[in-house]
Design a protein around this motif. Structure first.
Motif, PDB file in Angstrom:
ATOM      1  N   ARG A 147     -26.285 -30.942   8.687  1.00  0.00           N
ATOM      2  CA  ARG A 147     -25.019 -30.539   9.318  1.00  0.00           C
ATOM      3  C   ARG A 147     -25.299 -30.447  10.808  1.00  0.00           C
ATOM      4  O   ARG A 147     -26.234 -29.771  11.229  1.00  0.00           O
ATOM      5  CB  ARG A 147     -24.566 -29.200   8.748  1.00  0.00           C
ATOM      6  CG  ARG A 147     -23.285 -28.624   9.331  1.00  0.00           C
ATOM      7  CD  ARG A 147     -22.903 -27.363   8.567  1.00  0.00           C
ATOM      8  NE  ARG A 147     -21.831 -26.603   9.199  1.00  0.00           N
ATOM      9  CZ  ARG A 147     -21.873 -25.291   9.421  1.00  0.00           C
ATOM     10  NH1 ARG A 147     -22.954 -24.585   9.052  1.00  0.00           N
ATOM     11  NH2 ARG A 147     -20.863 -24.678   9.988  1.00  0.00           N
ATOM     12  N   VAL A 148     -24.506 -31.147  11.616  1.00  0.00           N
ATOM     13  CA  VAL A 148     -24.798 -31.238  13.050  1.00  0.00           C
ATOM     14  C   VAL A 148     -23.645 -30.661  13.853  1.00  0.00           C
ATOM     15  O   VAL A 148     -22.499 -30.614  13.401  1.00  0.00           O
ATOM     16  CB  VAL A 148     -25.103 -32.687  13.476  1.00  0.00           C
ATOM     17  CG1 VAL A 148     -26.284 -33.244  12.687  1.00  0.00           C
ATOM     18  CG2 VAL A 148     -23.892 -33.589  13.320  1.00  0.00           C
ATOM     19  N   PHE A 149     -23.971 -30.259  15.103  1.00  0.00           N
ATOM     20  CA  PHE A 149     -23.067 -29.430  15.892  1.00  0.00           C
ATOM     21  C   PHE A 149     -22.899 -29.980  17.309  1.00  0.00           C
ATOM     22  O   PHE A 149     -23.619 -29.572  18.227  1.00  0.00           O
ATOM     23  CB  PHE A 149     -23.613 -28.005  15.970  1.00  0.00           C
ATOM     24  CG  PHE A 149     -23.794 -27.345  14.631  1.00  0.00           C
ATOM     25  CD1 PHE A 149     -22.795 -26.563  14.081  1.00  0.00           C
ATOM     26  CD2 PHE A 149     -24.970 -27.523  13.909  1.00  0.00           C
ATOM     27  CE1 PHE A 149     -22.958 -25.958  12.846  1.00  0.00           C
ATOM     28  CE2 PHE A 149     -25.137 -26.921  12.672  1.00  0.00           C
ATOM     29  CZ  PHE A 149     -24.124 -26.139  12.140  1.00  0.00           C
ATOM     30  N   PRO A 150     -21.957 -30.883  17.531  1.00  0.00           N
ATOM     31  CA  PRO A 150     -21.604 -31.211  18.910  1.00  0.00           C
ATOM     32  C   PRO A 150     -20.929 -29.991  19.551  1.00  0.00           C
ATOM     33  O   PRO A 150     -20.060 -29.374  18.943  1.00  0.00           O
ATOM     34  CB  PRO A 150     -20.629 -32.377  18.753  1.00  0.00           C
ATOM     35  CG  PRO A 150     -20.077 -32.253  17.374  1.00  0.00           C
ATOM     36  CD  PRO A 150     -21.155 -31.621  16.543  1.00  0.00           C
ATOM     37  N   LEU A 151     -21.373 -29.623  20.751  1.00  0.00           N
ATOM     38  CA  LEU A 151     -20.772 -28.459  21.409  1.00  0.00           C
ATOM     39  C   LEU A 151     -19.460 -28.874  22.062  1.00  0.00           C
ATOM     40  O   LEU A 151     -19.429 -29.748  22.934  1.00  0.00           O
ATOM     41  CB  LEU A 151     -21.727 -27.864  22.431  1.00  0.00           C
ATOM     42  CG  LEU A 151     -22.966 -27.169  21.861  1.00  0.00           C
ATOM     43  CD1 LEU A 151     -23.729 -26.448  22.958  1.00  0.00           C
ATOM     44  CD2 LEU A 151     -22.595 -26.177  20.757  1.00  0.00           C
ATOM     45  N   TRP A 152     -18.402 -28.214  21.642  1.00  0.00           N
ATOM     46  CA  TRP A 152     -17.043 -28.601  22.015  1.00  0.00           C
ATOM     47  C   TRP A 152     -16.852 -28.760  23.528  1.00  0.00           C
ATOM     48  O   TRP A 152     -16.353 -29.803  23.978  1.00  0.00           O
ATOM     49  CB  TRP A 152     -16.089 -27.575  21.417  1.00  0.00           C
ATOM     50  CG  TRP A 152     -14.632 -27.805  21.630  1.00  0.00           C
ATOM     51  CD1 TRP A 152     -14.009 -28.967  22.000  1.00  0.00           C
ATOM     52  CD2 TRP A 152     -13.589 -26.839  21.477  1.00  0.00           C
ATOM     53  NE1 TRP A 152     -12.646 -28.786  22.081  1.00  0.00           N
ATOM     54  CE2 TRP A 152     -12.368 -27.479  21.772  1.00  0.00           C
ATOM     55  CE3 TRP A 152     -13.580 -25.492  21.116  1.00  0.00           C
ATOM     56  CZ2 TRP A 152     -11.136 -26.814  21.721  1.00  0.00           C
ATOM     57  CZ3 TRP A 152     -12.371 -24.827  21.051  1.00  0.00           C
ATOM     58  CH2 TRP A 152     -11.160 -25.482  21.361  1.00  0.00           C
TER      59      TRP A 152
END
Length: 411
Positions: free
Chosen positions: A44-49
């Motif tokens: 699960r990956v998280f591009p920072l908005w």
């Protein structure tokens, strides 16, 4: 249901999620190699908005290219990818774009321009990833409900009806971008435990393709019962089974999307045993979609101001060496791959109040919470059912429930 999946929330070993600012494909590939070596099947990956959408009408093409590069690198290593969109909140830090704060302060859930900006962003990410065979789907954001009520210091207040409209709009945007993928939303446990939280259990269990639960025993569970206790070691399984009370589909999949061993409540010396017990108990829940551990790599001590527990939550160190917790998770994943995991139905159901304003009964110290773990300690393997369904014979039969008890009947 297929066998439960095993994955990890990917925290880059270099720069944490700030790595998006100076993306290093070689470092990402080395991180993914260390994850794949554990025998896991997804990240699960998280591009920072605010890094990806710094202006309401600017979604940075170069940032999207970096996300696609990460997804392709994961595919090369046999890893599928779930992408969180609205980050939102991670490890005690809020990451919100400037066009929603201070001089441009607008409500995240109700302002028409903000809502459309969010929808454009989610649709853009989903569409970019749609043709990747290893793309699982979008999660709207990480525990986005924490912005909607206390204890957040500056909440974007919304009603249940407003959050429901917002969820519908965001999930539709993901579907527009990537039709047929597994799109969902994920809340922290105030959704299940906090009486005034406008994101509700019914939304969590009925909106999106699967129900997501995030299990953290620092919510009062370990403080009240201790690290080596039935409530602490079965807390993740409890949330999985609690969510089923509100599901319309009796076989709705539940994703244990976050769970970890937080120090000092779970000391490092006990983390492997806690992990082993937590995973085994979660695997005893029917209709489990998968387990995604928090998190892949430790936060570097070079980075300041994180809560102390955040620095050591990784399965791997900053130099990508596996810890004992990693070995436990790898063994569990290998065992599930080697043989079908088909837990028997949970035949005893504990009655849960329908009223969202009574959710605190389900939290640590509440009557439902404590009764569930008394039943668990007695070997009953309980699940839950809404009070309004306690006499619904068709619903009970569909779930394999043969006995229904109320909290005050549990001694």
């Amino acid at each position: 249901m297929a066998a439960p999946r095993f994955g990890v929330n990917y925290t880059p070993s270099q720069g944490w999620f700030h790595h998006w600012l100076d993306y290093d494909p070689d470092a990402v590939r080395a991180d993914l190699d260390s994850i794949a070596a554990l025998g896991l099947d997804h990240v699960r990956v998280f591009p920072l908005w605010p890094y990806f959408q710094p202006n309401r009408t600017l979604i940075r093409p170069r940032a999207v290219e970096h996300l696609l590069d990460l997804a392709d690198a994961a595919a090369e290593r046999g890893l599928d990818v779930n992408v969180d969109g609205l980050q939102g909140h991670l490890s005690s830090f809020d990451f919100l774009p400037a066009w929603t704060r201070t001089w441009h302060r607008r409500n995240l859930f109700t302002d028409p321009d903000v809502v459309e900006g969010q929808a454009d962003y989610l649709r853009t990410l989903a569409a970019a990833l749609a043709d990747r065979p290893n793309f699982i789907g979008m999660t709207l954001g990480n525990e986005i409900n924490q912005f909607s009520a206390g204890p957040h210091p500056d909440p974007d207040r919304a009603t249940e009806a407003e959050t429901d409209r917002w969820l519908g709009r965001m999930l539709a945007a993901c579907e527009e971008g990537a039709p047929g993928k597994l799109h969902l939303h994920a809340e922290y446990d105030a959704c299940w435990y906090q009486d005034d939280m406008p994101f509700t259990p019914a939304q969590a269990a009925r909106r999106g393709a699967v129900t997501a639960v995030h299990s953290w025993v620092f919510n009062g569970t370990a403080q009240r019962h201790g690290r080596h206790s039935v409530p602490s070691e079965h807390h993740a399984a409890y949330l999985v089974e609690l969510s089923k009370a509100w599901a319309s589909d009796p076989r709705r999949p539940v994703w244990l999307q976050e769970v970890g061993a937080p120090a000092p409540l779970v000391p490092p010396a006990h983390a492997a045993a806690f992990t082993e017990a937590t995973v085994a108990n979660a695997l005893d829940c029917p209709d489990l979609w998968g387990i995604t551990w928090w998190c892949s790599h430790d936060v570097s001590r070079d980075l300041a101001d994180f809560p102390e527990l955040e620095y050591g939550l990784g399965l791997l160190t900053n130099d990508r060496r596996p810890k004992d917790t990693a070995r436990v998770l790898a063994r569990a994943a290998a065992a599930v791959r080697a043989g079908a995991n088909v837990p028997a139905p949970r035949a005893t159901a504990l009655v849960v109040p329908d009223d969202p304003a009574a959710r605190s009964r389900c939290g640590p110290g509440g009557s439902v919470f404590e009764a569930f773990f008394r039943l668990t300690a007695d070997g009953a393997r309980p699940t839950t059912v809404l009070a309004s369904r306690a006499d619904d014979t068709a619903h009970l039969a569909a779930r394999g429930i043969t006995a229904v008890v109320t909290p005050d009947q549990v001694r």
